[in-house]
Design a protein around this motif. Sequence first.
Motif, mmCIF file in Angstrom:
data_model
loop_
_atom_site.group_PDB
_atom_site.id
_atom_site.type_symbol
_atom_site.label_atom_id
_atom_site.label_comp_id
_atom_site.label_asym_id
_atom_site.label_seq_id
_atom_site.Cartn_x
_atom_site.Cartn_y
_atom_site.Cartn_z
ATOM 1 N N GLY A 1 -1.732 -14.812 4.665
ATOM 2 C CA GLY A 1 -0.296 -14.665 3.869
ATOM 3 C C GLY A 1 -0.142 -13.547 2.865
ATOM 4 O O GLY A 1 1.059 -13.359 2.581
ATOM 5 N N LEU A 2 -1.196 -13.030 2.506
ATOM 6 C CA LEU A 2 -1.335 -12.138 1.322
ATOM 7 C C LEU A 2 -0.838 -10.557 2.159
ATOM 8 O O LEU A 2 -1.221 -10.268 3.288
ATOM 9 C CB LEU A 2 -2.281 -11.966 0.656
ATOM 10 C CG LEU A 2 -2.868 -13.062 -0.187
ATOM 11 C CD1 LEU A 2 -4.187 -12.934 -0.854
ATOM 12 C CD2 LEU A 2 -1.695 -13.413 -1.142
ATOM 13 N N PRO A 3 -0.312 -9.811 1.251
ATOM 14 C CA PRO A 3 0.338 -8.467 1.706
ATOM 15 C C PRO A 3 -1.198 -7.497 1.969
ATOM 16 O O PRO A 3 -2.199 -7.962 1.306
ATOM 17 C CB PRO A 3 1.008 -7.874 0.709
ATOM 18 C CG PRO A 3 0.734 -8.663 -0.583
ATOM 19 C CD PRO A 3 0.454 -10.042 0.012
ATOM 20 N N ALA A 4 -1.109 -6.616 2.628
ATOM 21 C CA ALA A 4 -2.543 -5.768 3.016
ATOM 22 C C ALA A 4 -2.690 -4.997 1.928
ATOM 23 O O ALA A 4 -1.802 -4.744 0.927
ATOM 24 C CB ALA A 4 -2.173 -4.590 4.212
ATOM 25 N N PHE A 5 -4.089 -4.522 1.826
ATOM 26 C CA PHE A 5 -4.392 -3.670 0.624
ATOM 27 C C PHE A 5 -3.812 -2.331 0.618
ATOM 28 O O PHE A 5 -3.829 -1.609 1.689
ATOM 29 C CB PHE A 5 -5.886 -3.347 0.919
ATOM 30 C CG PHE A 5 -6.660 -2.499 -0.170
ATOM 31 C CD1 PHE A 5 -6.795 -2.969 -1.362
ATOM 32 C CD2 PHE A 5 -7.152 -1.445 0.285
ATOM 33 C CE1 PHE A 5 -7.178 -2.269 -2.528
ATOM 34 C CE2 PHE A 5 -8.013 -0.459 -0.791
ATOM 35 C CZ PHE A 5 -7.855 -0.990 -2.019
ATOM 36 N N GLY A 6 -3.508 -1.919 -0.492
ATOM 37 C CA GLY A 6 -3.004 -0.453 -0.818
ATOM 38 C C GLY A 6 -1.609 0.199 -0.419
ATOM 39 O O GLY A 6 -1.320 1.023 -0.637
ATOM 40 N N LEU A 7 -0.721 -0.916 -0.168
ATOM 41 C CA LEU A 7 0.574 -0.914 0.245
ATOM 42 C C LEU A 7 1.621 -0.709 -1.215
ATOM 43 O O LEU A 7 1.176 -1.549 -2.116
ATOM 44 C CB LEU A 7 1.173 -1.861 0.875
ATOM 45 C CG LEU A 7 0.567 -2.019 2.366
ATOM 46 C CD1 LEU A 7 1.164 -2.710 3.423
ATOM 47 C CD2 LEU A 7 0.395 -0.680 3.009
ATOM 48 N N ALA A 8 2.351 0.119 -1.257
ATOM 49 C CA ALA A 8 3.399 0.229 -2.347
ATOM 50 C C ALA A 8 4.534 -0.625 -2.294
ATOM 51 O O ALA A 8 5.222 -1.150 -3.463
ATOM 52 C CB ALA A 8 3.990 1.696 -2.272
#
Lengths: 189, 122
Positions: free
Chosen positions: A106-113
């Motif tokens: 459920g968490l957002p992917a790594f490194g996105l703004a």
Amino acid sequence: METFINMVLLTLLAVITIGVVRLRNLFAVIILGGIYSFLMASVLIVLDAVDVAMTEASVGAGISTVLMLTVLYMTRVEEAKPVHSPMLPLFVAGVTGAVLVYGTWGLPAFGLADTPLNNHVGMTYMDLSIPDTGIPNVVTSVLASYRGFDTLGETTVVFTAGIGVLLLLRRGVSVARLRRKQQEEESKS
Amino acid sequence: MEVIQPILAHFNHWITIFLLVAGLYVVVARGNMIKKLIGLSLFQTSVYLLYISPGKIFGGTAPIIDDKIEVYSNPLPHVLILTAIVVGVATLALGLGLVVRINEVYGTIEEDEIFTQEDDEE
């Protein structure tokens, strides 16, 4: 490339952790802990947290290691063989890990703004720091200015811990002296 | 590439969870008190990763403002974790102080040996 370096460093971190868990010689474990802290500092630099990396390298790898070695000098180097079976703790740790891994979907992917975290108050500080405080290093301006009370609380915690350590160790000295006096009296009589 | 994508997206989280679980295991399973404190530090450092890695933005740099740079990583988690590191070493020092005292009184820092000593006294 950033992701690649990050993944290599994190894998090394996991390998060192396995060593820390498995080894029974505490001296080796503490030194591995120092290596772990330096690796963690490298990971933090890759993740752009330079101030945190500096603190982790000096506090985590420096002060913590020295404190632990000092205590190790006063106690025993070798850890005793475990008496209980490790199955129950392993089960608890495994279940906790499985639940947490399930939660990562459920968490957002790594490194996105465009994640919620990177669009709220944190980024507002970036725009306000120069007009409000004139400090280009935003971490410093947030730490010392916007969230100065946090830092005051942190100082209070460190102060309390310092008093606690002093009280504990001073009592220790008096108890040791008492015991020595008793032994002397016993040897006299 | 489609298989690798979710691994890349969540690799940081998984390593964080691995470190956290390793710390938890050491704290619960090991009886030696110095080892327990080391496990507690493992647990703590995993929380640093948990906070810092979502603040990273691809192509960004450290949040120090300069005219030539446009993308910065999020500074707020860095501030929170700076506080956490210092508090962590304070608790570690207090715990080690307790270990020294326990060693003076019982002559050992193994949990099981302390329990058997107390049983013998009763």
